[in-house]
Design a protein around this motif. Structure first.
Motif, short mmCIF file in Angstrom:
data_model
loop_
_atom_site.label_atom_id
_atom_site.label_comp_id
_atom_site.label_asym_id
_atom_site.label_seq_id
_atom_site.Cartn_x
_atom_site.Cartn_y
_atom_site.Cartn_z
N LYS A 326 0.62 -1.06 -0.55
CA LYS A 326 -0.04 -0.32 0.18
C LYS A 326 1.30 1.32 -0.17
O LYS A 326 1.65 1.30 0.89
CB LYS A 326 -0.79 -0.18 0.91
CG LYS A 326 -1.80 1.07 1.27
CD LYS A 326 -2.62 1.61 2.91
CE LYS A 326 -3.24 2.16 2.48
NZ LYS A 326 -3.90 2.74 3.68
N GLY A 327 0.42 2.45 -1.13
CA GLY A 327 1.06 3.23 -1.20
C GLY A 327 2.52 3.14 -1.71
O GLY A 327 3.58 3.85 -1.75
N SER A 328 2.96 2.09 -2.37
CA SER A 328 4.43 2.38 -2.58
C SER A 328 4.77 2.84 -4.57
O SER A 328 3.44 3.27 -4.87
CB SER A 328 4.09 0.23 -2.97
OG SER A 328 4.42 -0.55 -2.31
N VAL A 329 5.44 3.55 -4.69
CA VAL A 329 5.59 3.72 -5.57
C VAL A 329 7.56 3.59 -6.05
O VAL A 329 8.22 4.19 -5.42
CB VAL A 329 5.58 5.70 -5.49
CG1 VAL A 329 6.16 6.44 -6.82
CG2 VAL A 329 4.33 6.49 -5.71
N VAL A 379 -8.34 -3.98 -3.54
CA VAL A 379 -7.36 -4.35 -4.58
C VAL A 379 -7.42 -2.95 -6.49
O VAL A 379 -8.24 -2.98 -6.22
CB VAL A 379 -8.09 -5.65 -5.18
CG1 VAL A 379 -7.28 -6.24 -6.28
CG2 VAL A 379 -8.27 -6.60 -3.44
N GLY A 380 -6.29 -2.28 -5.78
CA GLY A 380 -5.67 -1.56 -6.30
C GLY A 380 -6.64 0.22 -6.11
O GLY A 380 -7.07 -0.67 -5.12
N PRO A 381 -6.14 1.30 -6.50
CA PRO A 381 -5.67 1.43 -7.90
C PRO A 381 -3.90 0.84 -7.73
O PRO A 381 -3.63 0.86 -7.07
CB PRO A 381 -6.11 2.58 -8.00
CG PRO A 381 -5.89 3.53 -6.83
CD PRO A 381 -6.52 2.73 -5.84
N ASN A 487 0.87 1.35 -6.49
CA ASN A 487 -0.62 0.50 -5.47
C ASN A 487 -1.09 1.37 -4.48
O ASN A 487 -0.23 2.11 -3.68
CB ASN A 487 -0.06 -0.27 -5.36
CG ASN A 487 -0.95 -1.45 -4.59
OD1 ASN A 487 -1.55 -0.46 -4.52
ND2 ASN A 487 -0.84 -1.91 -3.78
N ASN A 488 -2.28 1.99 -5.02
CA ASN A 488 -2.74 3.21 -3.90
C ASN A 488 -3.57 1.70 -3.26
O ASN A 488 -4.56 2.36 -2.79
CB ASN A 488 -3.39 3.75 -4.57
CG ASN A 488 -2.19 5.16 -3.94
OD1 ASN A 488 -1.16 5.40 -3.60
ND2 ASN A 488 -2.00 6.20 -5.34
N GLY A 489 -3.86 0.79 -3.16
CA GLY A 489 -4.33 0.32 -2.21
C GLY A 489 -4.43 -0.83 -1.64
O GLY A 489 -3.14 -0.66 -1.09
N THR A 490 -5.35 -1.34 -0.31
CA THR A 490 -4.79 -1.49 0.57
C THR A 490 -4.15 -3.18 0.73
O THR A 490 -3.50 -3.30 1.38
CB THR A 490 -5.56 -1.80 1.69
OG1 THR A 490 -6.86 -2.55 1.07
CG2 THR A 490 -6.27 -0.20 2.33
N GLN A 491 -4.61 -3.49 -0.12
CA GLN A 491 -3.50 -5.60 -0.33
C GLN A 491 -2.56 -5.06 -1.14
O GLN A 491 -2.49 -3.93 -2.55
CB GLN A 491 -4.97 -5.64 -1.05
CG GLN A 491 -6.28 -5.88 -0.51
CD GLN A 491 -6.15 -7.40 0.83
OE1 GLN A 491 -5.08 -7.46 0.68
NE2 GLN A 491 -7.07 -6.34 1.93
N SER A 492 -1.83 -5.76 -0.91
CA SER A 492 -0.37 -5.83 -1.74
C SER A 492 -0.40 -6.60 -2.64
O SER A 492 -1.61 -7.57 -3.16
CB SER A 492 0.50 -6.34 -0.71
OG SER A 492 0.30 -7.83 -0.65
N VAL A 493 -0.44 -5.70 -4.08
CA VAL A 493 -0.09 -6.66 -4.96
C VAL A 493 1.68 -7.07 -5.52
O VAL A 493 2.64 -5.86 -4.88
CB VAL A 493 -0.23 -6.30 -6.12
CG1 VAL A 493 -2.15 -5.97 -6.13
CG2 VAL A 493 0.42 -4.75 -6.75
N GLU A 494 1.95 -7.91 -6.33
CA GLU A 494 3.59 -8.23 -6.69
C GLU A 494 3.42 -7.63 -8.39
O GLU A 494 2.40 -8.16 -8.70
CB GLU A 494 3.58 -10.16 -6.45
CG GLU A 494 4.76 -9.83 -7.05
CD GLU A 494 5.04 -11.34 -6.21
OE1 GLU A 494 4.80 -12.36 -6.77
OE2 GLU A 494 5.78 -11.75 -5.31
#
Length: 509
Positions: A326-329, A379-381, A487-494
């Motif tokens: 969450k919040g990753s750039v 899940v997203g954005p 990723n601005n969603g609370t769920q992490s993505v890979e």
């Protein structure tokens, strides 16, 4: 079209200014669909039936290999009529000179045929039926009903209007730039325009003058009745299937007989003001040519940039298995961010925690406008920030959001231009599309973006949806531009994999 191994692109052009007017057929050729050489205009006002303009039309390759062009001319009464032009010298692979048929116009609105003289334009490529008669379609309207007017000919010179249109749809307004062509059902190859039978479906695409959007349907062509019947469930209006959900209009396909593929060209119109266009000295350009295939489902088309564009790739950057919490750039290093090709696939976790989809969200553009890249979800954005300036004062976000709906998942694909430029005169609309992607059985989601200074062409779900944006940043130019995954969603993505290339310059006119 392709002739003697050379690709020919003809396009609407104003030689006297940046904005519309004084329209001629400009002409460029290419050996590879990437680098283009200009020639003198191929067709320009010179006879009574086109003296006030040479508007859109299409090329047809005749059975003996000779090309012919039908185009809309504007006559002294400002009526729209259809004219024929053929090459002067068939031994010239560049086809630099074209001559007009002495009996032009070959199709014209009259009181007897009841056609609207101001809504009768843009003839399609012709096709040859089993009865050895040629057919083509011209865009028109009657009141608010869009029409694909059908004409037939035994000799390609004498054309007779059919009693009934090939197809029509109420409430859609004027149909511009119609395109009608077959697509193979179980083959990775395109097919010639005159192919019929059980091995193909047919596609009818129209450009809606009222909204400047295009839509297409897939259906069946009854050659005996000369009727096109869209498949059950087809949406025949602005909310239907579109090649592109952004700045993309007046598109046209052709059959590449050498590489056995159908190629789509589309016009990217401007987001800048007429004043800015006049300062630039130009407006509008062609999108990267795309191949078109029928999806395995048979319900939509898949499109992808022609592979020739990959010859411009250099200095590849790649990484894999990078988490985006969450919040990753995450910056993508060592890429010329103003001129790049990026392919990324995301592995999605926590699907069961996706936000609920609201069934009243019929228009994906509206959803993308209300739920932009900075609006947190579950899940997203998540996606890419392209043409991003230092400090992120400017960026164009291309991203996904995933929703839950009745034990399934809805994939929303967005392009957010709200912060794309500090120039407040630009159109900074957001665009959106729903993608028919099965996340239950395949939890990866792919995105490809082609970035070229002020243009962002993005393809989601391996070509199941595309969005073209026209952005004109003021800060994210030259070395001031960067590329990020976010990723601005609370769920992490890979990030399962990311490949990015700086792109060399093509030779363009």
């Amino acid at each position: 079209m392709i002739y003697k191994g050379l690709y020919h692109l003809f396009y609407q052009y104003n030689p006297k200014g940046a904005v519309w007017g004084n329209i001629v057929w400009a002409h460029s050729t290419s050996t590879d669909l990437v680098n283009w050489t200009p020639h003198e205009p191929a067709i320009y006002p010179s006879i009574s039936s086109d003296i006030n303009g040479c508007w859109s039309g299409s090329a047809t390759i005749l059975p003996d290999g000779k090309p012919a062009i039908f185009y809309t001319g504007i006559n002294p009464q400002n009526q729209q009529v259809q004219n024929l032009a053929v090459p002067k010298d068939l031994s010239d692979p560049f086809l630099r000179e074209w001559i007009k048929f002495p009996k032009n116009p070959l199709m014209a609105p009259t009181q007897a045929n009841g056609l609207n003289a101001s809504s009768f334009r843009d003839p399609t490529t012709a096709w040859l039926g089993p009865d050895k008669r040629w057919r083509l379609v011209i865009g028109s309207k009657r009141d608010r009903r869009g029409l694909a007017i059908l004409y037939r000919s035994k000799d390609f010179h004498n054309w007779v209007k059919a009693k009934h249109p090939l197809h029509s749809a109420n409430g859609t307004g004027m149909w511009e730039c119609p395109d009608f062509f077959p697509v193979a059902v179980n083959s990775p190859y395109g097919v010639h325009t005159s192919v019929f039978g059980d091995e193909v479906k047919h596609v009818l695409k129209v450009s809606l003058d009222d909204t400047k959007h295009e839509y297409y349907t897939i259906g069946t062509y009854d050659i005996k009745k000369d009727k096109y019947i869209p498949d059950k469930g087809s949406v025949e209006n602005d909310a239907g299937l579109r090649y592109d959900y952004g700045k993309f209009y007046a598109s046209k396909t052709f059959f590449d007989s050498v590489k056995k593929r159908r190629i789509l060209w589309g016009w990217i119109n401007e987001s800048s003001s007429v004043t800015d266009d006049t300062k630039k000295g130009w407006a509008g350009l062609q999108a990267i040519p795309r191949t078109l295939l029928l999806d395995k489902s048979g319900k939509q088309l898949i499109q992808w940039p022609v592979p020739e564009i990959e010859k411009l790739r250099q200095n590849k950057v790649n990484f894999a298995n990078k988490p985006l919490n969450k919040g990753s750039v995450l910056k993508v290093p060592s890429v010329t961010a103003t001129q790049a090709d990026v392919e990324v696939s995301f592995k999605i976790k926590g699907l069961e925690k996706a936000d609920e989809y609201n069934p009243i969200w019929a228009d994906p553009q509206v959803v993308c406008t209300h739920l932009g890249a900075s609006e947190n979800g579950s899940v997203g954005p998540f996606g890419l920030l392209v043409l991003a300036s230092n400090g992120l004062k400017e960026y164009t976000a291309v991203f996904f959001r995933i929703f839950k709906y009745q034990a399934k998942y809805v994939v929303l694909f967005c392009s957010d231009q709200s912060r794309s430029s500090l120039n407040q005169d630009n159109d900074k609309s957001n665009y959106g599309a729903f993608l028919d992607v099965d996340l239950v059985n395949n939890e990866t989601l792919s995105l490809r973006s082609l970035i070229d200074h002020s243009i962002v062409e993005s393809f989601g779900g391996k070509g199941k949806g595309s969005i073209t944006a026209r952005v004109y940043p003021t800060l994210a130019i030259g070395d001031g531009a960067s590329l990020y995954a976010f990723n601005n969603g609370t769920q992490s993505v890979e990030i399962e994999s990311l490949n990015a290339w700086s792109m060399k310059k093509a030779k363009i006119n």
